[in-house]
Enzyme design. Structure first.
Site, PDB file in Angstrom:
ATOM      1  N   HIS A 227       0.856  -1.182   0.000  1.00 12.34           N
ATOM      2  CA  HIS A 227       0.000   0.000   0.000  1.00 12.34           C
ATOM      3  C   HIS A 227       0.895   1.237   0.000  1.00 12.34           C
ATOM      4  O   HIS A 227       2.140   1.111  -0.017  1.00 12.34           O
ATOM      5  CB  HIS A 227      -0.953  -0.020   1.204  1.00 12.34           C
TER       6      HIS A 227
ATOM      7  N   GLY B 251       1.898   3.189   2.196  1.00 12.30           N
ATOM      8  CA  GLY B 251       2.942   3.214   3.230  1.00 12.30           C
ATOM      9  C   GLY B 251       4.217   2.547   2.741  1.00 12.30           C
ATOM     10  O   GLY B 251       5.322   3.093   2.855  1.00 12.30           O
ATOM     11  N   HIS B 252       4.090   1.353   2.160  1.00 11.08           N
ATOM     12  CA  HIS B 252       5.269   0.637   1.651  1.00 11.08           C
ATOM     13  C   HIS B 252       5.941   1.435   0.531  1.00 11.08           C
ATOM     14  O   HIS B 252       7.170   1.466   0.421  1.00 11.08           O
ATOM     15  CB  HIS B 252       4.858  -0.706   1.031  1.00 11.08           C
TER      16      HIS B 252
ATOM     17  N   GLN C  65       7.402 -15.436  11.801  1.00 13.99           N
ATOM     18  CA  GLN C  65       6.922 -14.330  12.638  1.00 13.99           C
ATOM     19  C   GLN C  65       5.419 -14.428  12.918  1.00 13.99           C
ATOM     20  O   GLN C  65       4.844 -13.522  13.516  1.00 13.99           O
ATOM     21  CB  GLN C  65       7.303 -12.973  12.048  1.00 13.99           C
TER      22      GLN C  65
ATOM     23  N   GLY D 206       8.631   1.532   8.204  1.00 14.19           N
ATOM     24  CA  GLY D 206       7.588   2.493   8.583  1.00 14.19           C
ATOM     25  C   GLY D 206       7.515   2.657  10.091  1.00 14.19           C
ATOM     26  O   GLY D 206       7.732   1.705  10.842  1.00 14.19           O
TER      27      GLY D 206
ATOM     28  N   GLN E 215       8.936  -2.858  16.071  1.00 14.80           N
ATOM     29  CA  GLN E 215       9.747  -3.627  15.121  1.00 14.80           C
ATOM     30  C   GLN E 215      11.002  -2.834  14.742  1.00 14.80           C
ATOM     31  O   GLN E 215      12.117  -3.364  14.730  1.00 14.80           O
ATOM     32  CB  GLN E 215       8.907  -3.940  13.879  1.00 14.80           C
TER      33      GLN E 215
ATOM     34  N   SER F  12      -2.376  -0.145   6.464  1.00 13.93           N
ATOM     35  CA  SER F  12      -1.844  -1.443   6.865  1.00 13.93           C
ATOM     36  C   SER F  12      -2.429  -2.503   5.948  1.00 13.93           C
ATOM     37  O   SER F  12      -3.602  -2.392   5.544  1.00 13.93           O
ATOM     38  CB  SER F  12      -2.261  -1.730   8.313  1.00 13.93           C
ATOM     39  N   SER F  13      -1.647  -3.503   5.637  1.00 15.31           N
ATOM     40  CA  SER F  13      -2.173  -4.586   4.787  1.00 15.31           C
ATOM     41  C   SER F  13      -3.351  -5.256   5.473  1.00 15.31           C
ATOM     42  O   SER F  13      -4.258  -5.771   4.837  1.00 15.31           O
ATOM     43  CB  SER F  13      -1.086  -5.626   4.510  1.00 15.31           C
ATOM     44  N   ARG F  14      -3.339  -5.256   6.812  1.00 16.68           N
ATOM     45  CA  ARG F  14      -4.403  -5.941   7.568  1.00 16.68           C
ATOM     46  C   ARG F  14      -5.720  -5.154   7.568  1.00 16.68           C
ATOM     47  O   ARG F  14      -6.749  -5.702   7.941  1.00 16.68           O
ATOM     48  CB  ARG F  14      -3.954  -6.236   8.992  1.00 16.68           C
TER      49      ARG F  14
END
Ligand code: PAF
Length: 280
Positions: free
Chosen positions: A34, A36-37, A61, A147, A153, A185-187
């Site tokens: 998205h 963000g990436h 993970q 990000g 992280q 977020s991908s989620r």
């Protein structure tokens, strides 16, 4: 844009930059890309001679009851987006390439991996630091871009880089948000229409906490108000809300400190969202 599927291919590819001492910028991802990436890559493009992305859904993970199997996948769409921002190469390994049979080695940063998200996602950060250290070794990047949404992280990987004397400059980029404040977020793709409408309460309450910082007496007092605000939204189920020091995620003792980070995780239905905001 080169698509490189094996470690041998990427090692061969980077030689041309290494021999001229040119800067390699790297953005590790799990795909479902998205804005963000893509912002990470756009920043890296200004700085670096060569821009490499990786797309790999890293199984180590994910916990046993997490969303590995249904994690969003869109390789065709991802590659088109990366081509459009002038990425030089994409590393696209498969699971056997990264974790061959009889794989035994893991990298773990003590303590900061156990707090916040690490409390409910037990081996999550061990999986992240393991795959990122493998990717850094393979890509031999000079700079890596992450990000700020995943601030824990970032801080853990930065500590790993420092402790293991890795020659990688760690760069964090501001969170990209939807118009209503929800962090990209991908989620977010898992949210139902109702949950999606409810989710911006996270950002709204963080902004309110920032505005009201001065009127609170203590970290506990401020957190209580954020909990009250988020709880007005019946679909939100708070996992944690904490104030931590932005430099190392240690606990904030006093609201007069510099670099106070409000950091939280909340579930909307089955979807777990995380976010954070620097309050001062
Ligand atoms: O942030 C992510 O997408 C992942 O945790 C990362 C850094 C690519 C490691 O798998």
């Amino acid at each position: 844009m080169k698509i490189l599927k094996t470690i041998a291919e990427i090692k061969e590819y980077i030689k041309q930059f290494k021999c001229k001492d040119e800067l390699i910028g790297f953005v590790p991802t799990m795909g479902a890309l998205h804005e963000g990436h893509l912002t990470l890559g756009k920043e890296a493009r200004y700085e670096c001679d060569c821009l490499i992305y990786s797309i790999f859904i890293n199984p180590t993970q994910f916990g046993p009851n997490e969303d590995l199997d249904k994690y969003p996948r869109d390789i065709g769409g991802d590659l088109a987006k990366l081509e459009a921002i002038d990425v030089d190469a994409v590393f696209l390994p498969d699971e056997k390439m990264m974790y061959p049979d009889n794989y035994k080695t893991y990298v773990k940063v003590e303590d900061i991996g156990k707090i916040l998200c690490g409390k409910s996602r037990i081996d999550h950060f061990r999986g992240v630091t393991t795959i990122v250290s493998k990717l850094f070794n393979i890509v031999e990047c000079d700079e890596a871009y992450f990000g700020k949404k995943d601030i824990q992280q970032f801080i853990i990987i930065k500590k790993m880089v420092e402790d293991l004397n890795m020659n990688v400059k760690m760069i964090s980029i501001d969170t990209v948000r939807e118009e209503d404040g929800l962090a990209k977020s991908s989620r977010n793709a898992y949210l139902t229409e109702e949950e999606r409408k409810a989710a911006p309460i996270i950002h709204k309450s963080m902004i309110k906490a920032k505005e009201d910082l001065a009127i609170h007496f203590s970290p506990e007092d401020l957190i209580e108000d954020v909990i009250l605000l988020i709880s007005e939204e019946p679909l939100a189920e708070i996992e944690y809300i904490e104030l931590r020091r932005s430099k190392d995620l240690s606990k904030v003792e006093d609201l007069s400190e510099e670099g106070i980070l409000l950091i939280l995780a909340a579930k909307f239905g089955k979807t777990r969202l995380i976010d954070n905001l620097l309050l001062n």
